[in-house]
Design a protein around this motif. Sequence first.
Motif, PDB file in Angstrom:
ATOM      1  N   GLU A   1      12.839  -7.169 -19.182  1.00  0.00           N
ATOM      2  CA  GLU A   1      13.982  -6.575 -18.812  1.00  0.00           C
ATOM      3  C   GLU A   1      13.639  -5.757 -17.884  1.00  0.00           C
ATOM      4  OE1 GLU A   1      17.464  -4.073 -21.008  1.00  0.00           O
ATOM      5  OE2 GLU A   1      16.475  -5.316 -22.230  1.00  0.00           O
ATOM      6  N   VAL A   2      14.552  -5.827 -16.513  1.00  0.00           N
ATOM      7  CA  VAL A   2      14.172  -4.913 -15.611  1.00  0.00           C
ATOM      8  C   VAL A   2      15.100  -3.651 -15.702  1.00  0.00           C
ATOM      9  CG1 VAL A   2      14.245  -4.872 -13.023  1.00  0.00           C
ATOM     10  CG2 VAL A   2      14.114  -7.181 -14.265  1.00  0.00           C
ATOM     11  N   ALA A   3      14.008  -2.483 -15.507  1.00  0.00           N
ATOM     12  CA  ALA A   3      14.378  -1.265 -15.342  1.00  0.00           C
ATOM     13  C   ALA A   3      14.941  -0.766 -14.054  1.00  0.00           C
ATOM     14  CB  ALA A   3      13.409  -0.362 -16.442  1.00  0.00           C
ATOM     15  N   THR A   4      13.942  -1.041 -13.313  1.00  0.00           N
ATOM     16  CA  THR A   4      14.082  -0.474 -11.735  1.00  0.00           C
ATOM     17  C   THR A   4      13.362  -1.579 -10.856  1.00  0.00           C
ATOM     18  OG1 THR A   4      13.764   1.492 -10.507  1.00  0.00           O
ATOM     19  CG2 THR A   4      12.003   1.057 -11.998  1.00  0.00           C
ATOM     20  N   ARG A   5      13.700  -1.588  -9.800  1.00  0.00           N
ATOM     21  CA  ARG A   5      13.177  -2.214  -8.497  1.00  0.00           C
ATOM     22  C   ARG A   5      12.359  -1.475  -7.576  1.00  0.00           C
ATOM     23  NH1 ARG A   5      14.573  -7.573  -6.642  1.00  0.00           N
ATOM     24  NH2 ARG A   5      13.851  -8.063  -4.591  1.00  0.00           N
ATOM     25  N   GLU A   6      11.229  -1.598  -7.161  1.00  0.00           N
ATOM     26  CA  GLU A   6      10.624  -0.898  -6.214  1.00  0.00           C
ATOM     27  C   GLU A   6      10.131  -1.750  -5.044  1.00  0.00           C
ATOM     28  OE1 GLU A   6      10.034   2.339  -6.807  1.00  0.00           O
ATOM     29  OE2 GLU A   6      10.884   2.713  -8.613  1.00  0.00           O
ATOM     30  N   ASP A   7      10.024  -0.632  -4.012  1.00  0.00           N
ATOM     31  CA  ASP A   7       9.248  -1.627  -2.633  1.00  0.00           C
ATOM     32  C   ASP A   7       8.169  -0.904  -2.240  1.00  0.00           C
ATOM     33  OD1 ASP A   7       8.943  -2.749  -0.348  1.00  0.00           O
ATOM     34  OD2 ASP A   7      10.831  -2.111   0.560  1.00  0.00           O
ATOM     35  N   LEU A   8       7.203  -1.412  -2.489  1.00  0.00           N
ATOM     36  CA  LEU A   8       5.702  -1.021  -2.321  1.00  0.00           C
ATOM     37  C   LEU A   8       5.593  -0.764  -0.890  1.00  0.00           C
ATOM     38  CD1 LEU A   8       3.479  -2.489  -4.927  1.00  0.00           C
ATOM     39  CD2 LEU A   8       4.444  -0.161  -5.169  1.00  0.00           C
ATOM     40  N   SER A   9       6.319  -1.197  -0.130  1.00  0.00           N
ATOM     41  CA  SER A   9       6.113  -1.217   1.614  1.00  0.00           C
ATOM     42  C   SER A   9       6.594   0.132   1.912  1.00  0.00           C
ATOM     43  CB  SER A   9       6.553  -2.375   2.100  1.00  0.00           C
ATOM     44  OG  SER A   9       8.438  -2.009   2.252  1.00  0.00           O
ATOM     45  N   GLN A  10       7.333   0.584   0.884  1.00  0.00           N
ATOM     46  CA  GLN A  10       7.825   2.184   1.183  1.00  0.00           C
ATOM     47  C   GLN A  10       6.942   3.455   0.628  1.00  0.00           C
ATOM     48  OE1 GLN A  10      10.556   2.476   3.315  1.00  0.00           O
ATOM     49  NE2 GLN A  10      10.073   0.158   3.505  1.00  0.00           N
ATOM     50  N   TYR A  11       5.725   2.756  -0.070  1.00  0.00           N
ATOM     51  CA  TYR A  11       4.961   3.798  -0.661  1.00  0.00           C
ATOM     52  C   TYR A  11       4.225   4.751   0.449  1.00  0.00           C
ATOM     53  CZ  TYR A  11       1.852   5.283  -4.322  1.00  0.00           C
ATOM     54  OH  TYR A  11       1.078   5.817  -5.513  1.00  0.00           O
ATOM     55  N   PRO A  12       4.395   5.912   0.163  1.00  0.00           N
ATOM     56  CA  PRO A  12       3.743   6.816   1.265  1.00  0.00           C
ATOM     57  C   PRO A  12       2.354   6.843   1.823  1.00  0.00           C
ATOM     58  CG  PRO A  12       3.943   8.008  -0.806  1.00  0.00           C
ATOM     59  CD  PRO A  12       4.644   6.579  -1.041  1.00  0.00           C
ATOM     60  N   THR A  13       1.708   5.632   1.683  1.00  0.00           N
ATOM     61  CA  THR A  13       0.597   5.418   2.261  1.00  0.00           C
ATOM     62  C   THR A  13       0.272   4.159   2.994  1.00  0.00           C
ATOM     63  OG1 THR A  13      -0.540   4.233   0.296  1.00  0.00           O
ATOM     64  CG2 THR A  13      -0.454   6.630   0.292  1.00  0.00           C
ATOM     65  N   SER A  14      -0.590   3.727   3.656  1.00  0.00           N
ATOM     66  CA  SER A  14      -0.887   2.615   4.161  1.00  0.00           C
ATOM     67  C   SER A  14      -1.441   1.404   3.441  1.00  0.00           C
ATOM     68  CB  SER A  14      -1.588   2.522   5.396  1.00  0.00           C
ATOM     69  OG  SER A  14      -2.971   3.083   5.280  1.00  0.00           O
ATOM     70  N   GLU A  15      -1.443   1.831   1.974  1.00  0.00           N
ATOM     71  CA  GLU A  15      -2.321   1.188   1.027  1.00  0.00           C
ATOM     72  C   GLU A  15      -1.832  -0.315   0.830  1.00  0.00           C
ATOM     73  OE1 GLU A  15      -3.475   0.986  -3.840  1.00  0.00           O
ATOM     74  OE2 GLU A  15      -2.224   2.817  -2.982  1.00  0.00           O
ATOM     75  N   PHE A  16      -0.441  -0.699   1.099  1.00  0.00           N
ATOM     76  CA  PHE A  16       0.284  -1.773   0.788  1.00  0.00           C
ATOM     77  C   PHE A  16       0.658  -2.540   1.980  1.00  0.00           C
ATOM     78  CE2 PHE A  16       0.866   0.532  -3.175  1.00  0.00           C
ATOM     79  CZ  PHE A  16       0.074   0.079  -4.088  1.00  0.00           C
ATOM     80  N   GLY A  17      -0.075  -2.237   3.112  1.00  0.00           N
ATOM     81  CA  GLY A  17       0.311  -2.994   4.513  1.00  0.00           C
ATOM     82  C   GLY A  17       0.275  -4.090   4.509  1.00  0.00           C
ATOM     83  N   PRO A  18       0.453  -5.072   5.703  1.00  0.00           N
ATOM     84  CA  PRO A  18       0.695  -6.541   5.710  1.00  0.00           C
ATOM     85  C   PRO A  18      -0.638  -7.194   5.410  1.00  0.00           C
ATOM     86  CG  PRO A  18       1.486  -5.294   7.755  1.00  0.00           C
ATOM     87  CD  PRO A  18       1.105  -4.206   6.861  1.00  0.00           C
ATOM     88  N   ASP A  19      -1.851  -6.513   5.611  1.00  0.00           N
ATOM     89  CA  ASP A  19      -2.907  -7.302   5.143  1.00  0.00           C
ATOM     90  C   ASP A  19      -3.863  -6.722   4.016  1.00  0.00           C
ATOM     91  OD1 ASP A  19      -2.873  -8.825   7.703  1.00  0.00           O
ATOM     92  OD2 ASP A  19      -3.852  -7.074   8.855  1.00  0.00           O
ATOM     93  N   ALA A  20      -3.017  -5.970   3.123  1.00  0.00           N
ATOM     94  CA  ALA A  20      -3.699  -5.276   1.965  1.00  0.00           C
ATOM     95  C   ALA A  20      -3.729  -6.497   0.836  1.00  0.00           C
ATOM     96  CB  ALA A  20      -2.754  -4.231   1.618  1.00  0.00           C
ATOM     97  N   PRO A  21      -4.618  -6.524   0.055  1.00  0.00           N
ATOM     98  CA  PRO A  21      -4.758  -7.087  -1.178  1.00  0.00           C
ATOM     99  C   PRO A  21      -3.834  -6.665  -2.246  1.00  0.00           C
ATOM    100  CG  PRO A  21      -6.659  -5.885  -1.065  1.00  0.00           C
ATOM    101  CD  PRO A  21      -6.048  -5.581   0.371  1.00  0.00           C
ATOM    102  N   GLN A  22      -3.537  -7.598  -3.013  1.00  0.00           N
ATOM    103  CA  GLN A  22      -2.933  -7.083  -4.267  1.00  0.00           C
ATOM    104  C   GLN A  22      -3.523  -6.132  -5.231  1.00  0.00           C
ATOM    105  OE1 GLN A  22      -1.595 -10.692  -6.683  1.00  0.00           O
ATOM    106  NE2 GLN A  22       0.479 -10.388  -5.598  1.00  0.00           N
ATOM    107  N   PRO A  23      -2.866  -5.063  -5.725  1.00  0.00           N
ATOM    108  CA  PRO A  23      -3.742  -4.153  -6.439  1.00  0.00           C
ATOM    109  C   PRO A  23      -4.347  -4.519  -7.534  1.00  0.00           C
ATOM    110  CG  PRO A  23      -1.264  -3.753  -6.641  1.00  0.00           C
ATOM    111  CD  PRO A  23      -1.561  -4.651  -5.697  1.00  0.00           C
TER     112      PRO A  23
END
Length: 338
Positions: free
Chosen positions: A97-119
């Motif tokens: 059951e979904v409580a919230t939807r997040e966009d990791l591309s808006q995370y305030p670092t470059s950690e989840f950039g275009p070439d980043a691996p999944q965490p």
Amino acid sequence: MSSEALSPVRRRRRRRTLTVLLVASLCGGTGAATYAALSPDGSSPVNPTPPGPTGSTVAAPVSFTDAQAGSCLNWTQDGPVTRDIVTVDCAQPHRFEVATREDLSQYPTSEFGPDAPQPDLQRQQQLTEELCTAPTTDYLGGKLDPTGRYTISPILPPAEGWAAGDRTMLCGVMVTDADGTALEVTGVAAGSDQSRFSAVDTCVRAVGDTASEVPCDQPHSWQVTKVVNLADNFTGAWPTVDEQNRWLSGVCQTAAVDYLGGGDAGDEALYQSTLVPFWTSMTEDSWDAGSRTVNCALTKDSAGPEGQSFAEIVGDVRGAFTLDGQAPEPQPARNPRR
């Protein structure tokens, strides 16, 4: 003092206390390490491709799902592989059951950039604490039973979606088994009783600090005889464990007799079974979160090695069954019968 020196009443009370601790140790609260992120294998996008900027021919990444807060998801579970994730009505069987939807591309670092691996799992657990726990608890009305049935977890895109730039992360709740696999449930989590309990007739095996439901023809520790709502007897502030015990002792004794046939026949069947009524109790934190449901069951003290708390039951206790590999010893006639 050894357990052999304890009276039957004290031994049963010690068993109940152990079970409270056992239930408290199961997957509850935030369990990202157990089921850190779901990547539906081969799932197809359910959103149309959104347009790129005006005059651009570059399409933005397509999300693997359009699920929003309040949506329920189900999927096919094939061992460790999940596939065919779909949004369903929450009244239908679902696993998340979904409580919230997040966009990791808006995370305030470059950690989840275009070439980043999944965490990895450790980072996923951190993201659960950082991004999921507070909004999911708010979604549940500010109440999360720390030993209840719901686990807060994230869902990430499938590997191919992540590689294509999808950085969607869904935060929500699910119910897991002892292995961390999401189980199908019905109904909305928000506002519901979050108690962790088993249905009548369920057999439960306790090993170490985990308990799991198993078929009754497999070794187990207890068999459930009744589902009890503590609100039938207690209102207001949390009733202490002693107060719960005093009430549940009568409720679960009656449930045991009824479960084994009722009346004199059920009473005699319980006596001959050598099993004892057993129940779980509610912690104050769980009560404050709105949980009210506990179980009555039948069990037996272990006569095995030190540290083994429950006898190993095999078979339905209403028929032929064994205790640690042996049929129950016939009991002497009672005069008068209890």
